[in-house]
Design an enzyme around this catalytic site. Structure first.
Site, mmCIF file in Angstrom:
data_model
loop_
_atom_site.group_PDB
_atom_site.id
_atom_site.type_symbol
_atom_site.label_atom_id
_atom_site.label_comp_id
_atom_site.label_asym_id
_atom_site.label_seq_id
_atom_site.Cartn_x
_atom_site.Cartn_y
_atom_site.Cartn_z
ATOM 1 N N HIS A 50 1.568 4.714 -2.325
ATOM 2 C CA HIS A 50 1.493 5.328 -3.430
ATOM 3 C C HIS A 50 2.195 6.362 -3.837
ATOM 4 O O HIS A 50 2.510 6.963 -3.233
ATOM 5 C CB HIS A 50 -0.211 6.534 -2.888
ATOM 6 C CG HIS A 50 -1.433 6.056 -2.329
ATOM 7 N ND1 HIS A 50 -2.178 6.229 -3.168
ATOM 8 C CD2 HIS A 50 -1.280 6.041 -1.400
ATOM 9 C CE1 HIS A 50 -3.055 5.618 -2.433
ATOM 10 N NE2 HIS A 50 -3.146 5.088 -1.821
ATOM 11 N N HIS B 70 -9.776 0.956 -1.168
ATOM 12 C CA HIS B 70 -9.228 1.655 0.445
ATOM 13 C C HIS B 70 -11.063 1.256 0.693
ATOM 14 O O HIS B 70 -11.664 1.670 -0.650
ATOM 15 C CB HIS B 70 -9.075 3.418 0.032
ATOM 16 C CG HIS B 70 -7.341 3.581 -0.464
ATOM 17 N ND1 HIS B 70 -6.736 2.652 -1.898
ATOM 18 C CD2 HIS B 70 -6.764 4.383 -0.047
ATOM 19 C CE1 HIS B 70 -5.427 3.166 -1.713
ATOM 20 N NE2 HIS B 70 -5.289 4.063 -0.622
ATOM 21 N N GLU C 50 -11.017 3.666 5.938
ATOM 22 C CA GLU C 50 -10.031 4.346 6.937
ATOM 23 C C GLU C 50 -11.621 5.069 7.462
ATOM 24 O O GLU C 50 -10.808 4.827 8.707
ATOM 25 C CB GLU C 50 -9.460 5.187 5.422
ATOM 26 C CG GLU C 50 -7.911 5.885 6.191
ATOM 27 C CD GLU C 50 -7.586 6.449 5.327
ATOM 28 O OE1 GLU C 50 -6.701 7.175 5.622
ATOM 29 O OE2 GLU C 50 -8.665 6.189 3.608
ATOM 30 N N HIS D 247 1.030 -0.712 -0.492
ATOM 31 C CA HIS D 247 0.203 0.078 0.357
ATOM 32 C C HIS D 247 1.117 1.423 0.279
ATOM 33 O O HIS D 247 1.409 2.013 1.360
ATOM 34 C CB HIS D 247 -0.969 0.081 1.384
ATOM 35 C CG HIS D 247 -2.176 1.109 1.241
ATOM 36 N ND1 HIS D 247 -3.054 0.842 1.906
ATOM 37 C CD2 HIS D 247 -2.117 1.930 0.542
ATOM 38 C CE1 HIS D 247 -3.678 1.908 1.618
ATOM 39 N NE2 HIS D 247 -3.397 2.613 1.206
ATOM 40 N N ASP E 278 1.339 4.310 2.617
ATOM 41 C CA ASP E 278 0.629 5.112 2.004
ATOM 42 C C ASP E 278 1.470 5.881 1.451
ATOM 43 O O ASP E 278 1.606 5.564 0.520
ATOM 44 C CB ASP E 278 0.088 5.800 3.240
ATOM 45 C CG ASP E 278 -1.703 5.919 2.756
ATOM 46 O OD1 ASP E 278 -1.724 5.778 2.025
ATOM 47 O OD2 ASP E 278 -2.374 6.027 3.671
ATOM 48 N N ASP E 279 1.486 7.511 2.254
ATOM 49 C CA ASP E 279 2.346 8.669 1.299
ATOM 50 C C ASP E 279 3.189 8.557 2.210
ATOM 51 O O ASP E 279 3.413 10.078 2.870
ATOM 52 C CB ASP E 279 1.429 9.364 0.830
ATOM 53 C CG ASP E 279 -0.063 8.733 0.201
ATOM 54 O OD1 ASP E 279 -0.005 9.338 -0.639
ATOM 55 O OD2 ASP E 279 -0.900 8.805 0.418
#
Length: 334
Positions: free
Chosen positions: A16, A194, A197, A14, A275-276
């Site tokens: 991005h 997703h 969340e 996961h 994630d980011d």
């Protein structure tokens, strides 16, 4: 603990790629491409990374993506992430990209995918880091736009293993994209989404039932429904959990409140991911360490998080066995 976590073989599911754009590279690309950005220094960018929820992050995330224009930009972005993987002993990664973020700015789909793919090919040849690419639809846009993006992807199907669903969860439930996901599956793409969340546990149920996903990205709100948790454990439906992201976006106020280890002990196939990471303060080792420091967790449980990620990955059975043996051997020697 730091030494064990750093050396632990890891798999990331996961990530991005646009969210790995560090402020220094953002400024370098802005200068290269003569793109104006609303910040005067990398430090000013970092100071802006104080988010109250998912949307406050997305607003600045899309601004940052404006500097990405050429195939070289996407190569450099991806290679910078790969160098982080090498430092964190990430042995395999499955990365998301958001084509609509770029095609809506006039950047060709081919420019994006070819730049990313070239860097990942180099990573396998030079660093033995394997990878897969997953194309995500932006859920705040409509179904028609998602179908158009899927059509753009077809000439590059050899480079893209699956489709996903990201961006604003609230107000954009899974059923909005049920038809495009069904079409993607019919074309041979794997599917992820997703869910759970900021949205409710029902979004996880709907992603599984309506989108027929192979794994759920995030999924931490499953604890709202004990029957769902039991079902996830029984089916081994993976959750790609992102601990630092969850605390940065206030899904959990503090890491000590996070439910990932509770879910692990209930038999859910939870995994750790970043994630980011440029926006949320850490790549894979940092996420593992944040969990290890805030929650009581053993080396065996940390290794199980890696084994779960291997199990949940879209790689061959042979590669899964190879990576699993790396993790088990490492644990035995620790």
């Amino acid at each position: 603990m730091q030494a064990f976590v750093t050396g632990l073989p890891k798999v990331e599911l996961h990530l991005h790629i646009e969210g790995s754009l560090e402020p220094e590279l953002m400024f370098e690309l802005a200068k290269r491409n003569q793109v104006a950005i609303p910040f005067s220094s990398p430090d000013e960018v970092r100071a802006a990374y104080q988010f109250t929820n998912l949307q406050s992050f997305l607003d600045i995330y899309y601004q940052g993506a404006n500097v990405l224009l050429t195939e070289r930009d996407f190569f450099d972005l991806t290679w910078a992430y790969i160098e982080r993987c090498a430092a964190d002993n990430v042995r395999h990664c499955e990365i998301f990209f958001d084509p609509q973020t770029h095609t809506d700015r006039g950047v060709d789909f081919a420019t994006v995918i070819n730049g990313i793919s070239a860097a990942l090919t180099k990573a396998e040849h030079e660093l033995a880091i394997t990878s897969q690419i997953i194309m995500c639809f932006l859920r705040h846009l409509d179904e028609t736009a998602a179908f158009a993006t899927l059509e753009m992807a077809l000439p590059f199907k050899d480079k893209i293993i699956g489709v996903g669903l990201d961006s604003s969860e609230q107000g954009n439930p899974p059923e909005k994209f049920a038809r495009v996901f069904a079409h993607a599956k019919a074309l041979g793409f794997l599917t992820v989404a997703h869910a759970g969340e900021e949205g409710p546990a029902q979004n996880i149920v709907d992603a599984i039932d309506m989108l027929q996903v192979s794994r759920v990205d995030h999924g931490v709100s499953c604890v709202q429904d004990p029957a769902l948790v039991a079902s996830l454990a029984a089916s081994r439906m993976p959750l790609t959990v992102c601990p630092l992201s969850n605390t940065k976006l206030k899904v959990f106020e503090h890491m000590a409140d996070h439910n990932i280890i509770e879910l692990l002990r209930q038999g859910v196939c939870v995994t750790i991911n970043s994630d980011d990471p440029a926006y949320f303060g850490g790549y894979m080792t940092a996420n593992f360490m944040a969990v290890a420091q805030a929650l009581t967790v053993s080396n065996t449980e940390l290794a199980q998080l890696s084994l779960n990620a291997i199990e949940a990955s879209f790689i061959s059975r042979e590669r899964k066995l190879e990576l699993s043996q790396e993790v088990l051997s490492y644990l035995q020697q620790a």
